[in-house]
Design an enzyme around this catalytic site. Sequence first.
Site, short mmCIF file in Angstrom:
data_model
loop_
_atom_site.label_atom_id
_atom_site.label_comp_id
_atom_site.label_asym_id
_atom_site.label_seq_id
_atom_site.Cartn_x
_atom_site.Cartn_y
_atom_site.Cartn_z
N CYS A 169 0.86 -1.31 0.01
CA CYS A 169 0.09 0.07 -0.05
C CYS A 169 0.91 1.29 0.09
O CYS A 169 2.07 1.16 0.18
CB CYS A 169 -0.94 -0.03 1.09
SG CYS A 169 -1.88 -1.54 1.37
N ARG A 205 3.23 1.81 -7.31
CA ARG A 205 3.07 0.59 -6.29
C ARG A 205 1.80 -0.30 -6.69
O ARG A 205 1.87 -1.28 -6.00
CB ARG A 205 2.86 1.10 -4.94
CG ARG A 205 4.42 2.06 -4.41
CD ARG A 205 4.12 2.81 -3.01
NE ARG A 205 4.06 1.77 -1.97
CZ ARG A 205 5.25 1.66 -1.30
NH1 ARG A 205 6.16 2.11 -1.60
NH2 ARG A 205 5.13 0.76 -0.25
N TRP A 220 -3.46 -2.08 -1.82
CA TRP A 220 -3.01 -3.22 -2.22
C TRP A 220 -3.34 -4.48 -1.51
O TRP A 220 -2.90 -4.66 -0.52
CB TRP A 220 -1.55 -3.26 -2.76
CG TRP A 220 -1.16 -4.53 -3.57
CD1 TRP A 220 -0.50 -5.39 -2.73
CD2 TRP A 220 -1.07 -4.70 -4.76
NE1 TRP A 220 -0.10 -6.33 -3.55
CE2 TRP A 220 -0.56 -5.96 -5.10
CE3 TRP A 220 -1.57 -4.21 -5.88
CZ2 TRP A 220 -0.26 -6.64 -6.19
CZ3 TRP A 220 -1.36 -4.67 -7.07
CH2 TRP A 220 -0.70 -5.90 -7.05
N ASN A 238 0.27 0.02 5.98
CA ASN A 238 1.00 -0.63 5.05
C ASN A 238 1.52 -1.80 5.62
O ASN A 238 2.27 -1.53 6.66
CB ASN A 238 1.82 0.32 4.02
CG ASN A 238 2.82 -0.62 3.23
OD1 ASN A 238 2.13 -1.67 2.87
ND2 ASN A 238 3.97 -0.30 2.85
N GLY A 239 1.30 -2.96 5.06
CA GLY A 239 1.95 -4.23 6.01
C GLY A 239 0.93 -5.30 6.16
O GLY A 239 -0.15 -5.26 5.73
N GLU A 280 14.31 -20.87 -16.85
CA GLU A 280 13.80 -19.54 -16.33
C GLU A 280 15.01 -18.48 -16.84
O GLU A 280 14.71 -17.34 -17.20
CB GLU A 280 13.51 -19.38 -14.88
CG GLU A 280 13.16 -18.03 -14.19
CD GLU A 280 11.80 -17.15 -14.90
OE1 GLU A 280 11.25 -17.80 -15.73
OE2 GLU A 280 11.95 -16.14 -14.41
N LYS A 300 14.24 -15.29 -19.19
CA LYS A 300 14.61 -14.00 -18.76
C LYS A 300 15.53 -13.40 -19.68
O LYS A 300 15.36 -12.09 -20.20
CB LYS A 300 15.60 -14.08 -17.38
CG LYS A 300 14.58 -14.10 -16.27
CD LYS A 300 13.74 -13.00 -15.90
CE LYS A 300 12.25 -13.12 -16.59
NZ LYS A 300 11.46 -13.97 -15.93
N GLU A 340 13.75 -12.60 -23.40
CA GLU A 340 12.71 -11.57 -23.11
C GLU A 340 13.13 -10.09 -23.20
O GLU A 340 12.75 -9.34 -23.73
CB GLU A 340 11.95 -11.62 -21.72
CG GLU A 340 10.85 -12.48 -21.63
CD GLU A 340 10.26 -12.65 -20.36
OE1 GLU A 340 10.69 -12.87 -19.42
OE2 GLU A 340 8.93 -12.38 -20.33
N HIS A 370 21.70 -34.97 -26.29
CA HIS A 370 20.72 -35.39 -27.13
C HIS A 370 20.22 -34.50 -28.25
O HIS A 370 19.25 -34.64 -28.90
CB HIS A 370 19.23 -36.01 -26.16
CG HIS A 370 19.86 -37.13 -25.35
ND1 HIS A 370 20.06 -38.50 -25.88
CD2 HIS A 370 19.89 -37.17 -24.08
CE1 HIS A 370 20.36 -39.06 -24.76
NE2 HIS A 370 20.15 -38.37 -23.61
N LYS A 385 2.60 -7.11 -20.01
CA LYS A 385 2.72 -7.62 -18.40
C LYS A 385 1.76 -8.54 -18.34
O LYS A 385 2.00 -9.49 -17.55
CB LYS A 385 2.73 -6.52 -17.62
CG LYS A 385 2.93 -6.83 -15.97
CD LYS A 385 4.22 -7.16 -15.95
CE LYS A 385 4.42 -7.82 -14.46
NZ LYS A 385 5.75 -8.62 -14.32
#
Length: 610
Positions: free
Chosen positions: A2, A28, A75, A101-102, A483, A487, A490, A506, A605
Amino acid sequence: MCGIVGCVTSERNAPYLLVDGLRRLEYRGYDSAGLAVIKDGEIVTLREVGKLNNLESALKASGLGGTIGLGHTRWATHGRPTQVNAHPHRDGSGKIVVVHNGIIENFRELRAELRDQGHVFASETDSEVIAHLIESCYRGDLAQAVLEATRRLEGAYAIGVMHADHPEMLVGARKDGPLVIGLGENENFLASDVTAALEHTSRFVYLDDGQVAELTRDGLRILDASGHEQPYVQTNIAWSLAQAERGGYPHFMLKEIHEQPTVISDTLLGRLDETRGEIVLDDLGIDDEAARAISRIHIIACGTSWHAGHVAKFYIEQLARIPVEVDYASEYRYRDPILDPDGLVVAISQSGETADTIAAMRMARQAGVRVVGVCNVIGSTISREADGSIMTHAGPEIGVASTKAFISQLVALLLLALRLGRARGHLSVDELRRHCLELRQLPQVVENVLKTEGRVLEVARRFAGAQDFLFIGRGMNYPIALEGALKLKEISYIHAEGYPSGEMKHGPIALIDERMPVVAICTRSPVYEKVITSVEEARVRDAKMIVIGNEGDEKITEIADETIFVPHVAEILSPIVNVVPLQLLAYFVARERGCDVDQPRNLAKSVTVE
Ligand code: M6R
């Protein structure tokens, strides 16, 4: 994640300063917003779901003014994104308001205790309990009441507090959540970060954990946890607004990589109960009996989330002994899968809005299969429609290339595996406690891994001109090789392939010559020697070997062209550690090549179309 803004000023424009400040915190992410001001000795609040524009319109329509106020963008973590759950939250008397916030870990216990004392709660949030707790501690001194109340809080918080009987005072406090004080001319600010007040001042005071700040228009007092006034240090922030939003980092992606230790702590918060030997996953919707009845698990996801699913297969099969299949959501939905009513589908999605994952999830639910969503965005379609959920608490991820959300998925999925393993009797209480202990150390370990940044930059500079890359790993680090390759492609547009190292001979070995950098994940594990063999096979074919190994491993230095050393951890935590240098490598290679790191070409996104 938040956003908090507070201001106390001499003009009557406080609510507009708050909305401006909140706008600076938009990066945020948020799902609702609100503000409170003191007008004629009373607290007035405005709260709206959705965009900040909704709050701004409500403010304009209200004609509200004032010299003091608190604002908040939410959030959601506990409770859906609704008007009632939006901040600021009031106490029972209506004189105190709080923005938070938290996550308050012990909010249920506190709420029960306060209810017994007659407090009535309006929202589903953990935050509202703070306002009531302050009310119960208040005896005329607001800062003292906040101090007393925060002593009872477990978890993470940054709070702003206002009391109708103190119309010139704001109080702030923090523990494991960011809070800064902005010192202006005849006005002062309280904010989650400097961006919210940078337009008005460049002088900031960073609050430390356990401290309480008392602000007036022309004064600031900082109290330590025992209530003693403390001297404070002013910091001059010479950032532009755009720089400040990225916390001083050149790109959101780098900032998000650096947030990962905090993200791990946040994802673990309130979920490890060593005393009872339990993993607490409140919204999972699967009790021990249901956990024991699961015949098999199907994981569905796309992209990076699909890689997290592959690591989860290792976690769940090893710790809970349930057979796991991992599918691309786009394949699952069209391949007529065998849908077993005793099975469980786990849909992994950062955004919770990926079209293929939603469709696959709906298909499973329609066939009567229980679905658990592992999501980062509360209120998203998957988190709403799934039968149960595990929220990942990574905060909003702005960089298109997923980094911190991936790490939070791995942590959440490991918690799921531990929870199922314990319920099915494959893990003893002692074993579970040992895993909890290791998990609690993980944020610090990842903090240490981030110190490899300089080394990774050197490697990136050497290989930024390469046309192809091969990434290899084995066991639970083979999805990490995938991954690493994803990355890199991308954001740097370099062709990269990820393979389990045993598969190299192989096929992909045919690609290897002196122009091919090969990144090998070669940390200690039962398959360590097997990966070493693959490294040797690539090396004798002139590949340039970049090896991720454990600190102190001399063998790696002998066989690699470049080494990146990471701390040794339990094997199940190694994917979480090993992915970090690969994220940094992709980032630095892309930056060296001048690519648009945060918004790579052709990518979105959130892929909300099929
Ligand atoms: O929001 P989701 O986790 O469902 O998104 C899935 C993929 O689109 C996503 O992971 C994508 O691969 C990212 N760009 C990876 O960095």
